[in-house]
Every structure is written in structure tokens, then in C-alpha cells.
Design an enzyme around this catalytic site. Structure first.
Site, PDB file in Angstrom:
ATOM      1  N   SER A  68       0.804  -1.221   0.000  1.00 29.45           N
ATOM      2  CA  SER A  68       0.000   0.000   0.000  1.00 29.45           C
ATOM      3  C   SER A  68       0.836   1.270   0.000  1.00 29.45           C
ATOM      4  CB  SER A  68      -0.915   0.010   1.233  1.00 29.45           C
ATOM      5  OG  SER A  68      -0.171   0.201   2.417  1.00 29.45           O
ATOM      6  N   THR A 118      -8.277   6.443   4.962  1.00 31.90           N
ATOM      7  CA  THR A 118      -7.780   5.496   3.973  1.00 31.90           C
ATOM      8  C   THR A 118      -8.983   5.047   3.145  1.00 31.90           C
ATOM      9  OG1 THR A 118      -8.076   3.589   5.456  1.00 31.90           O
ATOM     10  CG2 THR A 118      -5.920   4.645   5.477  1.00 31.90           C
ATOM     11  N   GLY A 119      -8.691   4.450   2.008  1.00 35.94           N
ATOM     12  CA  GLY A 119      -9.782   4.018   1.132  1.00 35.94           C
ATOM     13  C   GLY A 119      -9.888   4.912  -0.090  1.00 35.94           C
ATOM     14  N   ARG A 126      -2.418  10.564 -11.267  1.00 38.98           N
ATOM     15  CA  ARG A 126      -3.596  10.664 -10.377  1.00 38.98           C
ATOM     16  C   ARG A 126      -3.123  10.923  -8.946  1.00 38.98           C
ATOM     17  NH1 ARG A 126      -5.154   7.668  -5.535  1.00 38.98           N
ATOM     18  NH2 ARG A 126      -7.412   7.677  -5.398  1.00 38.98           N
ATOM     19  N   THR A 146       1.163   6.890   1.088  1.00 39.39           N
ATOM     20  CA  THR A 146       0.521   5.831   0.277  1.00 39.39           C
ATOM     21  C   THR A 146       1.132   5.722  -1.112  1.00 39.39           C
ATOM     22  OG1 THR A 146      -1.648   5.051  -0.466  1.00 39.39           O
ATOM     23  CG2 THR A 146      -1.214   7.376  -0.752  1.00 39.39           C
ATOM     24  N   THR A 177      -3.014   2.249   2.523  1.00 39.75           N
ATOM     25  CA  THR A 177      -2.361   3.507   2.888  1.00 39.75           C
ATOM     26  C   THR A 177      -1.980   3.337   4.330  1.00 39.75           C
ATOM     27  OG1 THR A 177      -3.691   4.865   1.394  1.00 39.75           O
ATOM     28  CG2 THR A 177      -2.917   5.951   3.370  1.00 39.75           C
TER      29      THR A 177
HETATM   30  N1  ASP Z   1      -6.683   6.859   0.024  1.00 36.69           N
HETATM   31  C1  ASP Z   1      -5.685   6.367  -0.891  1.00 36.69           C
HETATM   32  C2  ASP Z   1      -5.881   6.973  -2.232  1.00 36.69           C
HETATM   33  O1  ASP Z   1      -7.016   7.127  -2.661  1.00 36.69           O
HETATM   34  C3  ASP Z   1      -5.676   4.912  -1.075  1.00 36.69           C
HETATM   35  C4  ASP Z   1      -5.991   4.088   0.102  1.00 36.69           C
HETATM   36  O2  ASP Z   1      -6.112   4.544   1.198  1.00 36.69           O
HETATM   37  O3  ASP Z   1      -6.117   2.895  -0.069  1.00 36.69           O
HETATM   38  O4  ASP Z   1      -4.916   7.226  -2.890  1.00 36.69           O
END
Ligand code: ASP
Length: 355
Positions: free
Chosen positions: A82, A254-255, A231, A221, A203
Site C-alpha cells: 500500500s 484510507t480508502g 492521479r 501511500t 495507505t
Molecule cells: N486513500 C488512498 C488513495 O485514494 C488509497 C488508500 O487509502 O487505499 O490514494
């Protein structure tokens, strides 16, 4: 030019007010500071990070140095896909990192985005805070800035991550991050809930509080796996992937970063706590808001629920903490009262049992 008389008058007034206890500097505003030692919270992959951060704070370190040193352990771990070394790459097979840091006592922040070839994105973000008058540096500029500070370039794509990327590339068909144009014959993007596409979010966020009541936070992350090059997610955006107000608390996420950005996630959590919400209520209110604001059909399941997950983490100035996610099963890593452990995150929807 400042008027020296007014300035002197102001200083005298400020000194009198401070003496009367009317003005307290952020770092001295410690009425609620935790008595059982430092508190550190992190995403579930951060048990080692919270342990390290709390140990450093116990040894007298500043909270920002502590959280960054904590997440550095995970950034350097090639088995954590991650972040940092071994992070999953963009759609072209190149690892791009995002990170932000915020120091409560000075309300200062730093961030890097789409940084390539440097393992410790969080350290570079901290250098943006410490050694520039900027808040964020991206792409080639971020790499040049890191190299100017002595960071060595390194290929971050491990063999294991390369194989995962290759498998995605060989099997993803039309299921990527590009959306069809409005005049495409079939403009219906398949819902990710049903597409079987294997995106990996992941992350590390870490916030810490010392016994003086000072807070700092970091989020770092490799972002959404197989993203379009360039991106940028929520992690490096102050107020989205991370935010600190030393008088209130810290928050992180996160997410799915796109959803967090569009809802100013971490800032919203801190603002809700400022207005009296407890950490669990503040996290859950933002999770609900994200779910309510998700309208794109390709991001919804057949019951209209988000087909992705987001977790919000909160650490209040008095040491209370929480995490909440859209889907059940999430955890956070915590160190409080000298003990490191995982705790369950609250959730909005129960994940369907696997058949
Ligand atoms: N929040 C992070 C992103 O969108 C990814 C993650 O937390 O899994 O880049």
C-alpha cells in the site's frame, strides 16, 4: 512598516492577558492532555508505527518526528503493497507516492504527490514543511526536491508487485479508471461491485498525541493501484487525507481517495469534534456523508450503497480516538496506556457473507 508603539501596546496587552490565563499558546493548551502517556492511532497496518511513535514521544520526541518515523517502517517494508517500497504501481507499472504531514503546535503542513523513486515519501513531505515556504510539491519537482536533500533514487516496483500489476493488465479488459465519453454507444460503466476488478486501496495514516496535548499526523501511500499516471488521491491533500487542529484533534483517512476529497473528509471530522462530536460520532457522520454523496451508478451496488470502502480515523486532544468505515471488518491500530493493539472500526453497512 509596523507602528512600534502599537506593537508594543499589543505585546503588553498580550502579556497581561496571557498572565491572566486568557491566552494560551497551542502547545500550552493542555487542559485535556492524556494522563496515561502518549496516544497514537493508525490504520490497521500501523501497529509497528504506533509503537515506534509512542516510544519516541516517551523519549521526548516531537509528535511529528514520531509519526513520520513510525510510518517509515511500513514505507520500507516490501511486503506492504500500500505504500513505499513494494507499493502497487499505476497503470503503466510505475509506483507513484502521495504523502502529507501536519504539525499541530505550528499548524504547519507539507505534502508531496505523484513522487516516484523515493521510498520515504513522508520524509519528503516533512521536508516540504520544514525547508520550503510551500505546502505541496508534485511529480518531477518533488523528485528533484528530494534529490536536492540527498534522497537516493530507487526502483520501488518489487518483483511481487510487478507480477500483481501484470496480472491486472492481462485481465482487466475494459475495467479500469477511464470512463466512456457521453456519446459512447454504451455509456454504462459496470459497477465495480460486480466487475470483479481487483483494485487495491491501502495507505498508512498515523496520528499521535503527547502528554502536553500536542498533536501531529501523517498519511502516506502508493495510492489506488493501477491508477491513471499522475492521479493524486486524498492522502497528500491537507483536509482530505489528514488534518490537525492542535486545539481540537487530528484525523485521517484510507480508502477511495476521490470520495474523501469530495467531502473534505479529515477536515470535516475535526470540525465536527470542534463542535462537540465525539471521535466515533464525527467519523461516522463523515462516513454517512460520503455514502449519501455517492451518486455515480458505477460506484453503487445493486442496493444503492457505495461499492468501495473509506475509513476515517480520529484522535481527540483529550486522548479519545475512533475509526469508522463504510463496510464492516475494518480495524485500527492503537497505542494508549502503553499498550499497542488492534480495535474494531465502527461501520455503516455489514459486508455480505462470502458464499
Ligand atoms: N486513500 C488512498 C488513495 O485514494 C488509497 C488508500 O487509502 O487505499 O490514494
Amino acid at each position: 512598516m509596523p507602528d512600534p508603539v502599537s506593537r508594543r501596546t499589543f505585546l503588553a496587552t498580550a502579556a497581561a492577558a496571557a498572565a491572566a490565563g486568557k491566552i494560551r499558546s497551542a502547545s500550552a493548551d493542555n487542559g485535556d492532555a492524556p494522563r496515561g502517556g502518549p496516544v497514537a492511532i493508525s490504520s490497521a497496518n500501523g501497529l509497528r508505527a504506533v509503537t515506534k511513535a509512542a516510544a519516541m514521544i516517551n523519549d521526548g520526541a516531537d509528535t511529528l518526528d514520531a509519526v513520520v518515523a513510525g510510518v517509515n517502517i511500513v514505507e520500507a517494508d516490501p511486503t506492504d503493497h500500500s505504500v513505499g517500497l513494494g507499493g502497487l504501481p499505476n497503470e503503466e507499472g510505475v509506483v507513484e507516492l502521495d504523502s502529507s504531514v501536519m504539525h499541530g503546535p505550528t499548524h504547519n503542513s507539507g505534502a508531496v504527490a505523484a513522487l516516484r523513486n523515493v521510498v520515504y515519501a513522508s520524509r519528503v513531505a516533512k521536508l516540504v514543511l520544514e525547508r520550503t515556504d510551500h505546502a505541496m510539491i508534485v511529480g518531477h519537482g518533488a523528485l528533484r526536491f528530494a534529490k536536492a536533500h540527498g534522497f537516493e533514487e530507487q526502483d520501488l516496483l518489487t518483483d511481487e508487485a510487478r507480477k500483481m500489476w501484470l496480472r491486472w493488465k492481462e485481465t482487466h479488459s475494459d475495467r479500469d479508471d477511464w470512463l466512456p465519453p457521453p456519446d459512447a454507444p454504451d455509456n454504462g460503466k459496470q459497477s465495480r461491485a460486480h466487475s470483479g476488478v481487483q483494485y487495491t486501496y491501502g495507505t498508512i495514516h498515523c496520528s499521535a498525541l503527547d502528554t502536553r496535548g500536542d498533536l501531529s499526523a501523517v498519511t502516506t501511500t502508493s495510492g489506488l493501484s493501477y491508477k491513471i499516471p499522475g492521479r493524486v488521491g486524498d492522502s497528500p491533500i491537507v483536509g482530505a487525507g489528514m488534518y490537525v487542529d492542535n486545539a481540537v484533534g487530528a484525523a485521517g483517512s484510507t480508502g477511495r481517495g476521490e470520495a474523501v476529497i469530495k467531502n473534505c473528509g479529515a477536515f470535516a471530522v475535526v470540525e465536527l469534534m470542534r463542535n462537540g462530536a465525539s471521535p466515533p460520532d464525527a467519523c461516522m457522520a463523515v462516513i454517512k456523508r460520503i455514502a449519501d454523496h455517492t451518486r455515480d451508478p458505477h460506484l453503487l451496488d445493486d442496493r444503492g450503497r457505495p461499492s468501495f470502502d473509506v475509513k476515517m480515523y480520529a484522535l481527540a486532544k483529550d486522548g479519545r480516538f475512533a475509526a469508522a468505515s463504510i463496510w464492516s471488518g475494518g480495524k485500527l491500530a492503537v497505542l494508549s496506556n502503553g499498550t499497542a493493539r488492534h480495535e474494531d472500526a465502527a461501520y455503516l453497512f455489514k459486508r455480505p457473507e462470502k458464499q
